[in-house]
Every structure is written in C-alpha cells, then in structure tokens.
Design a protein around this motif. Structure first.
Motif, PDB file in Angstrom:
ATOM      1  N   LYS A   1     -31.622   4.208  53.959  1.00 26.50           N
ATOM      2  CA  LYS A   1     -31.529   3.945  52.510  1.00 26.50           C
ATOM      3  C   LYS A   1     -32.899   4.138  51.840  1.00 26.50           C
ATOM      4  CE  LYS A   1     -27.676   0.703  52.602  1.00 26.50           C
ATOM      5  NZ  LYS A   1     -27.359  -0.721  52.770  1.00 26.50           N
ATOM      6  N   PHE A   2     -33.948   3.654  52.528  1.00 30.05           N
ATOM      7  CA  PHE A   2     -35.305   3.763  51.983  1.00 30.05           C
ATOM      8  C   PHE A   2     -35.709   5.239  51.875  1.00 30.05           C
ATOM      9  CE2 PHE A   2     -40.031   3.609  52.524  1.00 30.05           C
ATOM     10  CZ  PHE A   2     -40.328   2.900  51.371  1.00 30.05           C
ATOM     11  N   ALA A   3     -35.396   6.008  52.922  1.00 29.74           N
ATOM     12  CA  ALA A   3     -35.726   7.440  52.904  1.00 29.74           C
ATOM     13  C   ALA A   3     -34.964   8.133  51.782  1.00 29.74           C
ATOM     14  CB  ALA A   3     -35.396   8.086  54.244  1.00 29.74           C
ATOM     15  N   LYS A   4     -33.711   7.732  51.600  1.00 25.43           N
ATOM     16  CA  LYS A   4     -32.915   8.351  50.536  1.00 25.43           C
ATOM     17  C   LYS A   4     -33.498   8.040  49.157  1.00 25.43           C
ATOM     18  CE  LYS A   4     -28.555   8.839  50.018  1.00 25.43           C
ATOM     19  NZ  LYS A   4     -27.093   8.710  49.977  1.00 25.43           N
ATOM     20  N   LYS A   5     -34.019   6.798  49.042  1.00 30.58           N
ATOM     21  CA  LYS A   5     -34.612   6.381  47.765  1.00 30.58           C
ATOM     22  C   LYS A   5     -35.891   7.186  47.483  1.00 30.58           C
ATOM     23  CE  LYS A   5     -35.658   1.979  45.585  1.00 30.58           C
ATOM     24  NZ  LYS A   5     -35.675   0.521  45.806  1.00 30.58           N
ATOM     25  N   GLY A   6     -36.759   7.246  48.493  1.00 26.09           N
ATOM     26  CA  GLY A   6     -38.013   7.996  48.335  1.00 26.09           C
ATOM     27  C   GLY A   6     -37.741   9.471  48.130  1.00 26.09           C
ATOM     28  N   ARG A   7     -36.878  10.013  48.967  1.00 26.59           N
ATOM     29  CA  ARG A   7     -36.564  11.439  48.860  1.00 26.59           C
ATOM     30  C   ARG A   7     -35.853  11.737  47.545  1.00 26.59           C
ATOM     31  NH1 ARG A   7     -31.943  13.752  51.577  1.00 26.59           N
ATOM     32  NH2 ARG A   7     -31.537  14.577  49.502  1.00 26.59           N
ATOM     33  N   GLY A   8     -35.006  10.794  47.129  1.00 32.15           N
ATOM     34  CA  GLY A   8     -34.285  10.965  45.862  1.00 32.15           C
ATOM     35  C   GLY A   8     -35.261  11.100  44.704  1.00 32.15           C
ATOM     36  N   LEU A   9     -36.335  10.299  44.742  1.00 32.25           N
ATOM     37  CA  LEU A   9     -37.335  10.393  43.673  1.00 32.25           C
ATOM     38  C   LEU A   9     -37.995  11.776  43.688  1.00 32.25           C
ATOM     39  CD1 LEU A   9     -39.167   9.187  41.437  1.00 32.25           C
ATOM     40  CD2 LEU A   9     -40.694   8.421  43.261  1.00 32.25           C
ATOM     41  N   MET A  10     -38.346  12.226  44.898  1.00 31.86           N
ATOM     42  CA  MET A  10     -39.016  13.540  45.000  1.00 31.86           C
ATOM     43  C   MET A  10     -38.072  14.651  44.530  1.00 31.86           C
ATOM     44  SD  MET A  10     -41.596  12.077  46.009  1.00 31.86           S
ATOM     45  CE  MET A  10     -42.018  10.556  46.862  1.00 31.86           C
ATOM     46  N   ASP A  11     -36.787  14.544  44.894  1.00 31.13           N
ATOM     47  CA  ASP A  11     -35.805  15.553  44.453  1.00 31.13           C
ATOM     48  C   ASP A  11     -35.698  15.552  42.929  1.00 31.13           C
ATOM     49  OD1 ASP A  11     -35.333  15.916  47.127  1.00 31.13           O
ATOM     50  OD2 ASP A  11     -33.333  15.016  47.140  1.00 31.13           O
ATOM     51  N   LYS A  12     -35.697  14.331  42.378  1.00 30.61           N
ATOM     52  CA  LYS A  12     -35.578  14.206  40.913  1.00 30.61           C
ATOM     53  C   LYS A  12     -36.768  14.887  40.228  1.00 30.61           C
ATOM     54  CE  LYS A  12     -34.908  10.649  37.372  1.00 30.61           C
ATOM     55  NZ  LYS A  12     -33.638  11.177  36.863  1.00 30.61           N
ATOM     56  N   ILE A  13     -37.970  14.608  40.756  1.00 31.62           N
ATOM     57  CA  ILE A  13     -39.181  15.191  40.150  1.00 31.62           C
ATOM     58  C   ILE A  13     -39.141  16.714  40.278  1.00 31.62           C
ATOM     59  CG2 ILE A  13     -41.698  15.370  40.376  1.00 31.62           C
ATOM     60  CD1 ILE A  13     -41.643  12.345  41.179  1.00 31.62           C
ATOM     61  N   GLU A  14     -38.789  17.178  41.484  1.00 31.52           N
ATOM     62  CA  GLU A  14     -38.772  18.638  41.687  1.00 31.52           C
ATOM     63  C   GLU A  14     -37.800  19.318  40.719  1.00 31.52           C
ATOM     64  OE1 GLU A  14     -37.151  20.373  45.426  1.00 31.52           O
ATOM     65  OE2 GLU A  14     -38.998  21.533  45.410  1.00 31.52           O
ATOM     66  N   ASN A  15     -36.686  18.643  40.442  1.00 32.44           N
ATOM     67  CA  ASN A  15     -35.640  19.268  39.631  1.00 32.44           C
ATOM     68  C   ASN A  15     -35.742  18.983  38.134  1.00 32.44           C
ATOM     69  OD1 ASN A  15     -33.921  20.824  41.507  1.00 32.44           O
ATOM     70  ND2 ASN A  15     -33.965  18.865  42.572  1.00 32.44           N
ATOM     71  N   LEU A  16     -36.815  18.342  37.704  1.00 32.96           N
ATOM     72  CA  LEU A  16     -37.016  18.152  36.262  1.00 32.96           C
ATOM     73  C   LEU A  16     -37.079  19.507  35.578  1.00 32.96           C
ATOM     74  CD1 LEU A  16     -39.822  15.431  36.140  1.00 32.96           C
ATOM     75  CD2 LEU A  16     -37.518  15.215  35.221  1.00 32.96           C
ATOM     76  N   SER A  17     -36.570  19.567  34.369  1.00 31.50           N
ATOM     77  CA  SER A  17     -36.617  20.865  33.676  1.00 31.50           C
ATOM     78  C   SER A  17     -38.019  21.128  33.112  1.00 31.50           C
ATOM     79  CB  SER A  17     -35.582  20.884  32.559  1.00 31.50           C
ATOM     80  OG  SER A  17     -35.858  19.853  31.652  1.00 31.50           O
ATOM     81  N   LYS A  18     -38.840  20.073  33.045  1.00 36.01           N
ATOM     82  CA  LYS A  18     -40.192  20.236  32.479  1.00 36.01           C
ATOM     83  C   LYS A  18     -41.204  20.500  33.605  1.00 36.01           C
ATOM     84  CE  LYS A  18     -38.749  17.057  28.965  1.00 36.01           C
ATOM     85  NZ  LYS A  18     -39.033  16.121  27.912  1.00 36.01           N
ATOM     86  N   PRO A  19     -42.265  21.241  33.313  1.00 35.80           N
ATOM     87  CA  PRO A  19     -43.283  21.466  34.343  1.00 35.80           C
ATOM     88  C   PRO A  19     -43.978  20.159  34.748  1.00 35.80           C
ATOM     89  CG  PRO A  19     -43.654  22.901  32.446  1.00 35.80           C
ATOM     90  CD  PRO A  19     -42.598  21.914  32.049  1.00 35.80           C
ATOM     91  N   THR A  20     -44.328  20.068  36.032  1.00 37.03           N
ATOM     92  CA  THR A  20     -44.998  18.866  36.548  1.00 37.03           C
ATOM     93  C   THR A  20     -46.264  19.285  37.300  1.00 37.03           C
ATOM     94  OG1 THR A  20     -43.579  19.035  38.495  1.00 37.03           O
ATOM     95  CG2 THR A  20     -42.898  17.471  36.803  1.00 37.03           C
ATOM     96  N   ILE A  21     -47.285  18.451  37.161  1.00 40.07           N
ATOM     97  CA  ILE A  21     -48.555  18.713  37.862  1.00 40.07           C
ATOM     98  C   ILE A  21     -48.960  17.441  38.604  1.00 40.07           C
ATOM     99  CG2 ILE A  21     -50.991  19.358  37.606  1.00 40.07           C
ATOM    100  CD1 ILE A  21     -50.317  20.639  34.917  1.00 40.07           C
ATOM    101  N   ALA A  22     -49.348  17.601  39.867  1.00 42.45           N
ATOM    102  CA  ALA A  22     -49.946  16.477  40.601  1.00 42.45           C
ATOM    103  C   ALA A  22     -51.462  16.611  40.485  1.00 42.45           C
ATOM    104  CB  ALA A  22     -49.520  16.514  42.065  1.00 42.45           C
ATOM    105  N   MET A  23     -52.090  15.600  39.922  1.00 41.83           N
ATOM    106  CA  MET A  23     -53.556  15.592  39.844  1.00 41.83           C
ATOM    107  C   MET A  23     -54.052  14.718  41.001  1.00 41.83           C
ATOM    108  SD  MET A  23     -55.986  14.521  36.677  1.00 41.83           S
ATOM    109  CE  MET A  23     -56.434  12.824  37.027  1.00 41.83           C
ATOM    110  N   ILE A  24     -54.485  15.376  42.073  1.00 44.74           N
ATOM    111  CA  ILE A  24     -54.787  14.664  43.329  1.00 44.74           C
ATOM    112  C   ILE A  24     -56.247  14.219  43.321  1.00 44.74           C
ATOM    113  CG2 ILE A  24     -54.717  14.817  45.846  1.00 44.74           C
ATOM    114  CD1 ILE A  24     -52.613  17.056  45.523  1.00 44.74           C
ATOM    115  N   ASN A  25     -56.423  12.953  43.021  1.00 44.56           N
ATOM    116  CA  ASN A  25     -57.761  12.399  42.814  1.00 44.56           C
ATOM    117  C   ASN A  25     -58.416  11.889  44.098  1.00 44.56           C
ATOM    118  OD1 ASN A  25     -55.437  10.618  42.333  1.00 44.56           O
ATOM    119  ND2 ASN A  25     -56.976   8.991  42.354  1.00 44.56           N
ATOM    120  N   GLY A  26     -57.639  11.710  45.167  1.00 43.28           N
ATOM    121  CA  GLY A  26     -58.196  11.167  46.421  1.00 43.28           C
ATOM    122  C   GLY A  26     -57.167  11.372  47.521  1.00 43.28           C
TER     123      GLY A  26
END
Ligand SMILES: CC(C)(COP(=O)(O)OP(=O)(O)OC[C@H]1O[C@@H](n2cnc3c(N)ncnc32)[C@H](O)[C@@H]1OP(=O)(O)O)[C@@H](O)C(=O)NCCC(=O)NCCSC(=O)CCO
Length: 257
Positions: free
Chosen positions: A78-103
């Motif tokens: 369930k936890f993996a599905k929740k975490g993965r679900g969030l990543m799937d949601k972000i990947e499939n957003l219609s708007k562009p997304t940027i990860a600003m990796i500070n550390g």
C-alpha cells in the motif's frame, strides 16, 4: 500544510519539501501534502510550470525508513502504491515540471525527481538509489524510470551498488539536464521555468502526452501518436498565434487555447 511550503511567482508554482531536520524524508504525511499541492496547482489555470525542491541540505533522502519497521508486506504494498501513485501523478501532469535538486536526492527523493520532466542540480548534490543497502530495492518507480532514462546497464549499476553519484556524473549520463553552483541554482531554475511558461501550455500538454505515451509504445504507435497530435495542434489558437508572430516578426503571446 505541515511539511510542504508552496509559493506562487506569477505563473510559476514552487512546491518545497520542508522537513529539513529529517532531510525531507518522505513519510505518509509528506507524500499526502505533496499530492495536495500538486492537485492545487494542477487546477490553477494561472500556473504554467511546477518546480519541486527541498529545504535545507537535501532535495529528499527518500522514503522515511523509520516507517518501514512496522510495515507488513501488505502495508508495504500500500505504501509503495501511495509513493508510486504520487510519482505517476506528477509525471502525468499536463504542465511542465522541474526538479530543482539542491542536495541529496536519494531513493524516493531521486524517484520524485525522475517523475519530473526536467532536472536541474546543484554541483554539490548527490544522487542515488541506495535501497539495496536496506535489503530492498526502489519502490516509487525508480526501477522503471531510471532504466528508461539512462539505459539498463547504468541503471542496474546505480541500483545494485547503491552508490551515490555526483551531479556532474548524473549530467554525463543524461540523468540531470543541467548542473550549476548552488548559489545560482534558484536563478537558473527560475529562468528555465520562465522559458517554459512562455510556450503554449496546450501544445506543451500535447507534446508531453505524445512523448510519455510514445515512450511506453512500439515506435510505429509512437510515430502515429506524433502525427495525430501534430495535426491536433493545427486546431489551436496558439498555432495561429505562433505562425502569425513568426511571419509578423514579433514575439508570440500564447494563451493556451
Ligand atoms: C542522506 C544521508 C547520507 C545524510 O547523512 P548525514 O548528512 O550524516 O545526515 P543524517 O544524520 O544521516 O540525517 C539527518 C537526519 O535525517 C534522518 N534521515 C535521513 N534520511 C532518512 C530517511 N530516508 N528516512 C528517515 N530518516 C532519515 C536521519 O535519521 C537523521 O535523523 P536524526 O533524528 O537526526 O538521527 C543519510 O541520512 C542517509 O543515508 N539516509 C538514508 C538514505 C536512504 O537510504 N534512502 C532510501 C530510503 S528507502 C526508499 O526511498 C524507498 C523508495 O524507493
């Protein structure tokens, strides 16, 4: 929101993981709050680009390991599905997304960055999927997204050794788009986001759909989606605006229609 800070800057939205003392480890609450923030900006017609980052010295050190001690296999699923679900949601957003990796971007933290369209990293950042050292393997989409991004051999090396890699090495293998000093990370990321915000949101959404679905498909299906999407672009006002602006030697003003 307890662990996420959000801010809007014109048509840019910032989602800042804010649990610095735990290196922004992704516990259930933080995952839920990121989900909520993403939904908020997905619905907000003014927002054109989403930027994810972390406060303190980490982007995120991954899933909260302290939660693992009490997880049964079903809970873990369930936890993996929740975490993965969030990543799937972000990947499939219609708007562009940027990860600003500070550390540190480790484990689920790197998986969050992998679900974004683009990654800008500070030279000081360290990336990796160290789950193997916990006796598990990446569970928030990393086995699939990293492999598609850098190829099977490099992805397996990263996941099998669990070693951390530098931002420069990550750039060389195509894992991050740009590496800059920490001092200019925010400015460089903002400039990139502003550049994307000037493009047509409707065409960016179409482009994302074709690239993402094409990436999951045989090439002939992907090429067919490209042609269909390309012809759909000709039904938009933004295509008329882009072509007219070129012919009139002026800058286009895309409205997203
Ligand atoms: C990122 C590391 C290398 C940083 O080390 P260091 O600078 O020495 O900082 P620490 O003292 O280790 O960390 C500060 C504080 O944060 C807590 N913490 C760090 N990461 C996590 C985490 N993932 N979960 C829970 N808590 C975390 C750490 O315990 C400290 O808390 P105190 O209360 O002050 O003790 C180092 O922290 C590290 O290696 N972290 C773990 C990275 C990792 O293994 N990630 C994978 C997690 S599994 C996963 O993501 C599954 C999904 O695929």
């Amino acid at each position: 929101m307890q662990f996420v800070l959000t801010k809007k800057e014109g048509n840019l939205a910032w989602i800042i993981l804010n649990k610095a003392e735990k290196l922004n480890a992704l516990d259930s609450k933080l995952i839920e709050e990121i989900w909520e923030s993403v939904e908020q900006y997905e619905e907000d017609s003014e927002t054109r680009v989403l930027i994810f980052t972390g406060s303190g010295k980490a982007f995120s050190a991954g899933a909260d390991i302290t939660e693992f001690t009490k997880l049964s296999p079903i809970d873990a699923w369930k936890f993996a599905k929740k975490g993965r679900g969030l990543m799937d949601k972000i990947e499939n957003l219609s708007k562009p997304t940027i990860a600003m990796i500070n550390g540190y971007a480790l484990g689920g933290g790197l998986e969050l960055a992998l679900s974004c369209d683009l990654r800008v990293a500070a030279i000081e950042a360290q990336l990796g999927l160290p789950e193997i050292n916990l006796g598990i393997y990446p569970g928030f989409g990393g086995t699939q997204r990293l492999t598609r991004l850098v190829g099977k051999s490099k992805a397996l090396e990263i996941m099998m050794t669990g070693d951390r890699i530098t931002a420069s090495d990550a750039e060389k293998m195509g894992l991050v788009n740009k590496v800059v000093p920490l001092s200019s990370l925010e400015e460089e990321t903002r400039n990139l986001a502003l550049k994307l915000a000037e493009k047509s949101p409707v065409i960016l959404a179409l482009l994302k759909e074709v690239v993402l679905r094409g990436n999951d498909s045989p090439i002939l299906s992907g090429l067919s989606m490209e042609s269909l999407g390309w012809s759909t672009a000709f039904s938009t006002q933004d295509k008329n605006e882009g072509v007219s602006a070129f012919l009139q030697k002026r800058k286009p003003q895309f409205k997203g229609s």
